[in-house]
Scaffold this motif. Structure first.
Motif, PDB file in Angstrom:
ATOM      1  N   GLN A 111     -28.748   7.912 -15.186  1.00  0.00           N
ATOM      2  CA  GLN A 111     -30.126   7.274 -15.119  1.00  0.00           C
ATOM      3  C   GLN A 111     -30.359   5.703 -15.791  1.00  0.00           C
ATOM      4  O   GLN A 111     -31.336   5.281 -15.864  1.00  0.00           O
ATOM      5  N   THR A 137     -35.084  15.048 -13.335  1.00  0.00           N
ATOM      6  CA  THR A 137     -34.002  15.302 -14.005  1.00  0.00           C
ATOM      7  C   THR A 137     -33.276  16.701 -13.622  1.00  0.00           C
ATOM      8  O   THR A 137     -31.986  16.963 -13.425  1.00  0.00           O
ATOM      9  N   GLY A 257     -37.730   8.420 -18.899  1.00  0.00           N
ATOM     10  CA  GLY A 257     -37.655   9.569 -18.923  1.00  0.00           C
ATOM     11  C   GLY A 257     -38.724  10.557 -18.856  1.00  0.00           C
ATOM     12  O   GLY A 257     -38.665  11.675 -18.021  1.00  0.00           O
TER      13      GLY A 257
END
Length: 342
Positions: A111, A137, A257
């Motif tokens: 990422q 994720t 994230g």
């Protein structure tokens, strides 16, 4: 009493992983673990040289093994996920192989463009449980053959209101000034130029919390010097005061994230401008109404005529889906399933 340990590069500081780790530490203690912290930096119980970011000689394996020898459950916060210290990740993974451990993943290497070539992380062993902070994720881990549990970040939804007048006085901001808060570290993916542009467009003062990292200092100094709006660059210790003092929160990141500030803005009833990074779209599926950096006319309309209903709805969603009680419930379920609950 069972003992638990939180292990990471750094703990007890103001970065996002430290904040989440502190909440997990408190919840695990409440569940019944006697908790200790182990890291290479920060005010921790067991400081192990070589675990920190950039401490590339890595820790002494015997020293790390001794630090967790009396521990029944280890929670590894991102250290075996993002390659900021590969020797440390290897040592931690070897030491914990075959032991109960939760690997809490925030930033897998694929990422981040600069880490995309790293394939040895995240570390994996059949004795461990993996936790990720979003569905995106989880899907990426599954593609790599690793099963995960999604536990979204949680927030104290019962926090008291901040002190708007005192915070503005401390900042030197007049009551009538429109204050645009950007509660982030200063790094490229936080999109400082877009945040400044929003403040300029709505006629506000731009307030950046964090210091420059990842070699961004010179660029940040230039951006702040060239800004066509008042600029405040200083951190604040108490989160409620940030949102109490602010009129608008901006978060135009290109990648996160998770992204805590939009949810925090919802809890403290502040409008928020959010960039279109993938996880923001995932969070928006819960029903949040955030503003787009491409639609500043809508932002201005809200500031001119605030919609209490929008703030009510965002706050209710945050309290329902992102409370600490929800995280604790998810964590208890994981521990029960693994047979690790004390």
């Amino acid at each position: 009493m069972a003992r638990g340990a939180i292990v990471s590069f750094r703990l007890g500081l103001s970065d996002g992983v430290s904040v989440v780790a502190r909440l997990w530490q408190e919840m695990l203690a409440d569940i019944g673990f006697d908790m200790v912290t182990v890291a290479g930096e920060g005010p921790v119980d067991r400081l192990i040289p070589g675990l920190g970011i950039g401490q590339l000689d890595g820790p002494d394996p015997d020293a790390f093994s001794a630090a967790v020898a009396d521990v029944d459950l280890v929670v590894v916060e991102n250290l075996c996920t993002i390659p900021l210290n590969l020797p440390a990740a290897r040592t931690v993974a070897r030491t914990l192989a075959g032991r109960p451990a939760i690997l809490h993943h925030h930033d897998p290497p694929w990422q981040r463009e600069r880490f995309a070539s790293v394939t040895e992380l995240p570390a994996h062993h059949s004795s461990w449980r993996h936790v990720v902070i979003n569905r995106l994720t989880a899907e990426q881990f599954a593609q790599r053959g690793i099963e995960t549990t999604v536990i979204y970040n949680g927030f104290d939804t019962h926090k008291p209101e901040g002190n708007r007048a005192a915070m503005r006085k401390e900042l030197g901001v007049a009551d009538e000034t429109l204050l645009v808060a950007h509660p982030v570290r200063a790094i490229p993916r936080k999109n400082i130029p877009a945040a400044i542009a929003i403040a300029e467009a709505v006629g506000g003062a731009y307030w950046l919390m964090g210091q420059a990292e990842e070699g961004y200092g010179a660029t940040l100094n230039r951006l702040l010097a060239e800004a066509r709006c008042p600029v405040i660059h200083r951190p604040v210790a108490r989160t409620p005061d940030i949102y109490a003092a602010a009129d608008l929160v901006v978060f135009p990141s290109t990648w996160e994230g998770f992204g805590n500030p939009p949810v925090e803005a919802a809890i403290w009833r502040r409008p928020c401008v959010v960039g279109g990074y993938p996880v923001a779209r995932e969070l928006a599926e819960f029903g949040f109404r955030w503003f787009s950096p491409e639609r500043l006319d809508e932002v201005q309309a809200f500031l001119d005529c605030p919609d209490a209903g929008l703030l009510d709805k965002n706050q209710a969603i945050a309290c329902r889906h992102f409370s600490l009680e929800r995280v604790r419930s998810d964590l208890v379920a994981l521990l029960d399933d693994a047979g690790w609950r004390p």
